[in-house]
Design a protein around this motif. Sequence first.
Motif, short mmCIF file in Angstrom:
data_model
loop_
_atom_site.label_atom_id
_atom_site.label_comp_id
_atom_site.label_asym_id
_atom_site.label_seq_id
_atom_site.Cartn_x
_atom_site.Cartn_y
_atom_site.Cartn_z
N ILE A 196 0.89 -1.17 0.00
CA ILE A 196 0.00 0.00 0.00
C ILE A 196 0.92 1.21 0.00
O ILE A 196 1.70 1.39 0.93
CB ILE A 196 -0.90 0.02 1.25
CG1 ILE A 196 -1.66 -1.30 1.40
CG2 ILE A 196 -1.85 1.21 1.21
CD1 ILE A 196 -2.32 -1.47 2.75
N GLY A 197 0.84 2.04 -1.04
CA GLY A 197 1.80 3.14 -1.16
C GLY A 197 3.20 2.55 -1.23
O GLY A 197 3.44 1.58 -1.94
N ASN A 198 4.14 3.10 -0.45
CA ASN A 198 5.49 2.54 -0.50
C ASN A 198 5.78 1.56 0.64
O ASN A 198 6.90 1.25 0.94
CB ASN A 198 6.55 3.65 -0.55
CG ASN A 198 6.35 4.61 0.61
OD1 ASN A 198 5.53 4.36 1.50
ND2 ASN A 198 7.09 5.71 0.60
N GLN A 199 4.69 1.10 1.29
CA GLN A 199 4.84 0.13 2.38
C GLN A 199 4.42 -1.25 1.90
O GLN A 199 3.38 -1.40 1.28
CB GLN A 199 3.92 0.51 3.55
CG GLN A 199 4.38 1.71 4.33
CD GLN A 199 5.23 1.27 5.51
OE1 GLN A 199 6.05 0.38 5.38
NE2 GLN A 199 5.03 1.89 6.65
N SER A 200 5.22 -2.24 2.25
CA SER A 200 4.91 -3.59 1.83
C SER A 200 4.73 -4.48 3.07
O SER A 200 5.52 -4.42 3.99
CB SER A 200 6.06 -4.09 0.96
OG SER A 200 5.70 -5.28 0.34
N TYR A 201 3.67 -5.26 3.09
CA TYR A 201 3.33 -6.03 4.30
C TYR A 201 3.15 -7.51 4.00
O TYR A 201 2.64 -7.90 2.95
CB TYR A 201 1.99 -5.55 4.89
CG TYR A 201 1.89 -4.10 5.20
CD1 TYR A 201 2.32 -3.59 6.43
CD2 TYR A 201 1.32 -3.22 4.28
CE1 TYR A 201 2.19 -2.24 6.72
CE2 TYR A 201 1.19 -1.86 4.56
CZ TYR A 201 1.63 -1.38 5.78
OH TYR A 201 1.50 -0.05 6.08
N PHE A 202 3.50 -8.34 4.98
CA PHE A 202 3.00 -9.70 5.07
C PHE A 202 1.88 -9.68 6.10
O PHE A 202 1.97 -8.98 7.11
CB PHE A 202 4.07 -10.67 5.58
CG PHE A 202 5.12 -11.04 4.56
CD1 PHE A 202 4.96 -10.75 3.22
CD2 PHE A 202 6.27 -11.71 4.97
CE1 PHE A 202 5.94 -11.11 2.29
CE2 PHE A 202 7.24 -12.09 4.05
CZ PHE A 202 7.08 -11.78 2.71
N VAL A 203 0.84 -10.46 5.89
CA VAL A 203 -0.20 -10.56 6.93
C VAL A 203 -0.48 -12.03 7.26
O VAL A 203 -0.09 -12.94 6.53
CB VAL A 203 -1.54 -9.88 6.51
CG1 VAL A 203 -1.31 -8.45 6.07
CG2 VAL A 203 -2.24 -10.68 5.44
N GLY A 204 -1.17 -12.21 8.37
CA GLY A 204 -1.62 -13.54 8.76
C GLY A 204 -0.48 -14.49 9.04
O GLY A 204 0.57 -14.10 9.56
N GLU A 205 -0.67 -15.75 8.67
CA GLU A 205 0.31 -16.79 8.96
C GLU A 205 1.65 -16.50 8.29
O GLU A 205 2.70 -16.86 8.82
CB GLU A 205 -0.24 -18.15 8.51
CG GLU A 205 -1.42 -18.66 9.35
CD GLU A 205 -2.74 -17.91 9.12
OE1 GLU A 205 -2.83 -17.09 8.17
OE2 GLU A 205 -3.70 -18.14 9.89
N LEU A 206 1.62 -15.83 7.13
CA LEU A 206 2.87 -15.49 6.45
C LEU A 206 3.70 -14.52 7.30
O LEU A 206 4.91 -14.69 7.44
CB LEU A 206 2.57 -14.89 5.08
CG LEU A 206 3.78 -14.61 4.18
CD1 LEU A 206 4.54 -15.89 3.85
CD2 LEU A 206 3.35 -13.91 2.90
N ALA A 207 3.04 -13.55 7.93
CA ALA A 207 3.74 -12.61 8.81
C ALA A 207 4.26 -13.34 10.04
O ALA A 207 5.39 -13.13 10.49
CB ALA A 207 2.81 -11.48 9.24
#
Length: 337
Positions: free
Chosen positions: A53-64
């Motif tokens: 989102i924008g210049n931020q990159s995230y892992f969520v859930g079990e991947l995080a």
Amino acid sequence: MKVLGADIGFGYTKATDGKQYQVFKSIVGEANEAQFGESLLPGVPQFPRHIAIGNQSYFVGELAEQQSRGRGFTLDQNQFLAQYAKPLALTALAPFVASGDPVRLVTGLPISFFRRYKDPLTTLLQQRHTVTVVKPGTGEREEKVINVEKVRVIPQPFGSMFNLMLNDIGKPASQRFITEKIGIIDIGFRTADYTISDKTRYSERGSQSSDSGIAVAYTAIANVLQEKSGVNVELYRLYEGVSRGTIKIKGKRYDLTGLVQQAFQQLATRIAQEVNRLWSDDWDLDAIVITGGGGAALSAYLAPLLEGEVLPMPADQDARLNNVHGYWKYGLHLWGA
Ligand SMILES: Nc1ncnc2c1ncn2[C@@H]1O[C@H](COP(=O)(O)OP(=O)(O)OP(=O)(O)O)[C@@H](O)[C@H]1O
Ligand SMILES: [Mg+2]
């Protein structure tokens, strides 16, 4: 125009478009772009867990949980809104959205945060969001515009009430939930939310959040296991053992049935005390509904301790989805399909 529901719980984020569902742990972490980690995970998840989102990159859930170095989880609603709500919600919605197409969203807030945060949450989500989702397995990137043209926020347990009240085209299917006074007990991972729907109207007096989530029982179980095995089992790794009644730690099998019964009985007693006290002036309740993933686990212990008629939730559905299913039905009710 498409109607979606999203339930961002402290334990799990749930979303649906009425046809498909997804559930993942409410954990957000930094994405490690350079990593080949995603393809190393056992079993490729059905839906993306990596979003930019924008210049931020995230892992969520079990991947995080498994791959992120900096990862977070919070019970503080301010921080939750500022940092986690957006990536969790957008990851939850992305698979159900065609880029640019207008969607309308029903979501919820816990009782204790409802008044204070419903406008900020609406502002946060009611936007054209440009995101990049990274497909599991292939790592293929897709840019998507999640065009949320309308948001409605309701107290979380009302989702379960609308799930019982409305049918799959958003029309009232059961008169009693419209005309009666219903108490709803929503037990999640971290919290338990209590609320009253009086002819579908929210009762402030009868509503409250408490810390009596299923995590309380899990903590008691984990403490005993630590004494016996020396291993500190993380709470989020207990679900399987608890439902199976046995857990294997370092090659040794431990029977959990007695422990689980005792911990669940204790938590149910605590919840019943909170509820019976909170609703002591509401002796005119017509019925009580027990919902949420934790509610399903506890209902056999809790129902006998409650002062009132307890209605069953649909037994054929994962109880964690009761709220989000109801959000979606309520969306249909408000906006048509
Ligand atoms: N397949 C499953 N996997 C994990 N937990 C499950 C499953 N089925 C039922 N549960 C139960 O559901 C609980 C989580 O319920 P739920 O998703 O309603 O919580 P939440 O809404 O995220 O939490 P909170 O209400 O505290 O914000 C778990 O603690 C567990 O007891
Ligand atoms: Mg919940």
